[in-house]
Design a protein around this motif. Sequence first.
Motif, PDB file in Angstrom:
ATOM      1  N   VAL A 231       2.116  -2.480  -9.450  1.00 32.39           N
ATOM      2  CA  VAL A 231       1.090  -3.036 -10.323  1.00 32.39           C
ATOM      3  C   VAL A 231       1.682  -3.190 -11.716  1.00 32.39           C
ATOM      4  O   VAL A 231       2.192  -2.240 -12.291  1.00 32.39           O
ATOM      5  CB  VAL A 231      -0.164  -2.131 -10.370  1.00 32.39           C
ATOM      6  CG1 VAL A 231      -1.178  -2.680 -11.348  1.00 32.39           C
ATOM      7  CG2 VAL A 231      -0.773  -1.981  -8.995  1.00 32.39           C
TER       8      VAL A 231
ATOM      9  N   ARG B 105       0.725  -4.101 -15.542  1.00 31.03           N
ATOM     10  CA  ARG B 105      -0.450  -4.127 -16.415  1.00 31.03           C
ATOM     11  C   ARG B 105      -0.053  -4.743 -17.754  1.00 31.03           C
ATOM     12  O   ARG B 105       0.909  -4.302 -18.369  1.00 31.03           O
ATOM     13  CB  ARG B 105      -0.964  -2.716 -16.626  1.00 31.03           C
ATOM     14  CG  ARG B 105      -1.390  -2.030 -15.357  1.00 31.03           C
ATOM     15  CD  ARG B 105      -1.586  -0.527 -15.590  1.00 31.03           C
ATOM     16  NE  ARG B 105      -1.783   0.169 -14.341  1.00 31.03           N
ATOM     17  CZ  ARG B 105      -0.799   0.669 -13.595  1.00 31.03           C
ATOM     18  NH1 ARG B 105       0.449   0.562 -13.990  1.00 31.03           N
ATOM     19  NH2 ARG B 105      -1.055   1.280 -12.463  1.00 31.03           N
TER      20      ARG B 105
ATOM     21  N   TYR C  59      -4.857   3.073 -18.536  1.00 33.43           N
ATOM     22  CA  TYR C  59      -6.136   2.474 -18.895  1.00 33.43           C
ATOM     23  C   TYR C  59      -6.854   3.429 -19.841  1.00 33.43           C
ATOM     24  O   TYR C  59      -6.579   4.619 -19.857  1.00 33.43           O
ATOM     25  CB  TYR C  59      -6.993   2.242 -17.646  1.00 33.43           C
ATOM     26  CG  TYR C  59      -6.381   1.233 -16.710  1.00 33.43           C
ATOM     27  CD1 TYR C  59      -6.513  -0.127 -16.944  1.00 33.43           C
ATOM     28  CD2 TYR C  59      -5.651   1.637 -15.600  1.00 33.43           C
ATOM     29  CE1 TYR C  59      -5.945  -1.062 -16.100  1.00 33.43           C
ATOM     30  CE2 TYR C  59      -5.080   0.713 -14.745  1.00 33.43           C
ATOM     31  CZ  TYR C  59      -5.228  -0.632 -14.998  1.00 33.43           C
ATOM     32  OH  TYR C  59      -4.661  -1.552 -14.172  1.00 33.43           O
TER      33      TYR C  59
ATOM     34  N   ALA D  17     -10.238   0.429 -15.959  1.00 33.91           N
ATOM     35  CA  ALA D  17      -9.407   0.379 -14.749  1.00 33.91           C
ATOM     36  C   ALA D  17     -10.125  -0.435 -13.677  1.00 33.91           C
ATOM     37  O   ALA D  17     -11.328  -0.286 -13.480  1.00 33.91           O
ATOM     38  CB  ALA D  17      -9.132   1.788 -14.242  1.00 33.91           C
ATOM     39  N   PRO D  18      -9.400  -1.311 -12.977  1.00 33.73           N
ATOM     40  CA  PRO D  18     -10.009  -2.060 -11.885  1.00 33.73           C
ATOM     41  C   PRO D  18     -10.260  -1.150 -10.685  1.00 33.73           C
ATOM     42  O   PRO D  18      -9.734  -0.039 -10.608  1.00 33.73           O
ATOM     43  CB  PRO D  18      -8.971  -3.134 -11.561  1.00 33.73           C
ATOM     44  CG  PRO D  18      -7.688  -2.593 -12.066  1.00 33.73           C
ATOM     45  CD  PRO D  18      -8.011  -1.687 -13.214  1.00 33.73           C
TER      46      PRO D  18
ATOM     47  N   TYR E 207      -9.133  -1.087  -7.730  1.00 36.33           N
ATOM     48  CA  TYR E 207      -7.982  -0.673  -6.930  1.00 36.33           C
ATOM     49  C   TYR E 207      -7.115   0.366  -7.641  1.00 36.33           C
ATOM     50  O   TYR E 207      -6.105   0.787  -7.114  1.00 36.33           O
ATOM     51  CB  TYR E 207      -7.129  -1.885  -6.515  1.00 36.33           C
ATOM     52  CG  TYR E 207      -6.668  -2.746  -7.645  1.00 36.33           C
ATOM     53  CD1 TYR E 207      -5.559  -2.410  -8.407  1.00 36.33           C
ATOM     54  CD2 TYR E 207      -7.347  -3.905  -7.968  1.00 36.33           C
ATOM     55  CE1 TYR E 207      -5.140  -3.197  -9.461  1.00 36.33           C
ATOM     56  CE2 TYR E 207      -6.930  -4.712  -9.014  1.00 36.33           C
ATOM     57  CZ  TYR E 207      -5.833  -4.356  -9.747  1.00 36.33           C
ATOM     58  OH  TYR E 207      -5.426  -5.140 -10.783  1.00 36.33           O
ATOM     59  N   GLN E 208      -7.527   0.793  -8.817  1.00 33.89           N
ATOM     60  CA  GLN E 208      -6.822   1.850  -9.521  1.00 33.89           C
ATOM     61  C   GLN E 208      -7.603   3.158  -9.509  1.00 33.89           C
ATOM     62  O   GLN E 208      -7.378   4.034 -10.338  1.00 33.89           O
ATOM     63  CB  GLN E 208      -6.527   1.425 -10.961  1.00 33.89           C
ATOM     64  CG  GLN E 208      -5.467   0.359 -11.050  1.00 33.89           C
ATOM     65  CD  GLN E 208      -4.103   0.861 -10.612  1.00 33.89           C
ATOM     66  OE1 GLN E 208      -3.425   1.571 -11.343  1.00 33.89           O
ATOM     67  NE2 GLN E 208      -3.699   0.501  -9.406  1.00 33.89           N
TER      68      GLN E 208
ATOM     69  N   ASP F 216      -5.681   3.559  -5.303  1.00 35.78           N
ATOM     70  CA  ASP F 216      -4.490   3.393  -6.134  1.00 35.78           C
ATOM     71  C   ASP F 216      -3.207   3.666  -5.366  1.00 35.78           C
ATOM     72  O   ASP F 216      -2.177   3.031  -5.603  1.00 35.78           O
ATOM     73  CB  ASP F 216      -4.569   4.264  -7.386  1.00 35.78           C
ATOM     74  CG  ASP F 216      -4.627   5.747  -7.079  1.00 35.78           C
ATOM     75  OD1 ASP F 216      -5.016   6.113  -5.955  1.00 35.78           O
ATOM     76  OD2 ASP F 216      -4.296   6.545  -7.981  1.00 35.78           O
TER      77      ASP F 216
ATOM     78  N   ILE G 139       0.906  -6.823  -7.883  1.00 36.85           N
ATOM     79  CA  ILE G 139      -0.378  -7.098  -8.523  1.00 36.85           C
ATOM     80  C   ILE G 139      -0.137  -7.162 -10.027  1.00 36.85           C
ATOM     81  O   ILE G 139       0.511  -6.287 -10.592  1.00 36.85           O
ATOM     82  CB  ILE G 139      -1.409  -5.991  -8.197  1.00 36.85           C
ATOM     83  CG1 ILE G 139      -1.632  -5.906  -6.687  1.00 36.85           C
ATOM     84  CG2 ILE G 139      -2.713  -6.236  -8.930  1.00 36.85           C
ATOM     85  CD1 ILE G 139      -2.447  -4.706  -6.252  1.00 36.85           C
ATOM     86  N   HIS G 140      -0.652  -8.213 -10.672  1.00 33.99           N
ATOM     87  CA  HIS G 140      -0.523  -8.340 -12.127  1.00 33.99           C
ATOM     88  C   HIS G 140      -1.929  -8.250 -12.724  1.00 33.99           C
ATOM     89  O   HIS G 140      -2.735  -9.165 -12.577  1.00 33.99           O
ATOM     90  CB  HIS G 140       0.145  -9.660 -12.497  1.00 33.99           C
ATOM     91  CG  HIS G 140       0.539  -9.711 -13.939  1.00 33.99           C
ATOM     92  ND1 HIS G 140       1.087 -10.828 -14.509  1.00 33.99           N
ATOM     93  CD2 HIS G 140       0.485  -8.796 -14.940  1.00 33.99           C
ATOM     94  CE1 HIS G 140       1.337 -10.602 -15.780  1.00 33.99           C
ATOM     95  NE2 HIS G 140       0.980  -9.368 -16.063  1.00 33.99           N
ATOM     96  N   ASP G 141      -2.210  -7.144 -13.384  1.00 32.76           N
ATOM     97  CA  ASP G 141      -3.512  -6.880 -13.992  1.00 32.76           C
ATOM     98  C   ASP G 141      -3.436  -7.247 -15.477  1.00 32.76           C
ATOM     99  O   ASP G 141      -2.755  -6.578 -16.254  1.00 32.76           O
ATOM    100  CB  ASP G 141      -3.867  -5.404 -13.810  1.00 32.76           C
ATOM    101  CG  ASP G 141      -5.239  -5.068 -14.332  1.00 32.76           C
ATOM    102  OD1 ASP G 141      -6.067  -5.991 -14.490  1.00 32.76           O
ATOM    103  OD2 ASP G 141      -5.501  -3.877 -14.583  1.00 32.76           O
TER     104      ASP G 141
ATOM    105  N   HIS H  91      -5.392  -8.008 -19.094  1.00 39.32           N
ATOM    106  CA  HIS H  91      -6.595  -7.838 -19.914  1.00 39.32           C
ATOM    107  C   HIS H  91      -6.375  -8.623 -21.199  1.00 39.32           C
ATOM    108  O   HIS H  91      -5.396  -8.398 -21.906  1.00 39.32           O
ATOM    109  CB  HIS H  91      -6.840  -6.363 -20.227  1.00 39.32           C
ATOM    110  CG  HIS H  91      -7.189  -5.557 -19.010  1.00 39.32           C
ATOM    111  ND1 HIS H  91      -8.481  -5.307 -18.640  1.00 39.32           N
ATOM    112  CD2 HIS H  91      -6.404  -4.990 -18.073  1.00 39.32           C
ATOM    113  CE1 HIS H  91      -8.473  -4.600 -17.532  1.00 39.32           C
ATOM    114  NE2 HIS H  91      -7.228  -4.398 -17.161  1.00 39.32           N
TER     115      HIS H  91
END
Length: 139
Positions: free
Chosen positions: A25, A27, A59, A82-83, A85-86, A91, A102-104, A106
């Motif tokens: 992931v 972030r 987060y 935090a989404p 899946y975290q 997670d 995964i690219h989160d 914000h």
Amino acid sequence: MTARVAQLSTVILIAVGAVATAGCVRRTLKITTSPPGALVVLNDQEIGRSPTEVDFTWYGDYDVVLRKEGYETLKTSWKVPAPWYQTIPADFFAEVLWPGRIHDVHEREFVLAPATAPDRDELTERAFEFREKAIDIRP
């Protein structure tokens, strides 16, 4: 014996390949300002001029300070949630077992207010208050 070693080597290679290509992931915080070009300080670390982006690990709450000549300095906070899946136990699957990346991201835009010249009377009053505090500090 050599067939057994070949099978074991194959299994080890597959396991290493699975771990190497396992999920990850990334972030990222993206900060833009209106007007652009403001100096961005995130949790007491200068990260550049807006628009800018920075990768992050945790987060939660971030302190944001934005400075630009001719505009009021903006000091605020930004809560990065935090989404789903975290959260535990999802997670583990997102970080370790998911086969892709995964690219989160914000994003947030901040609006800076134009600077105003201080009122002469207010400035004089603040100077007297500062003087009184300085005199009270002396031994």
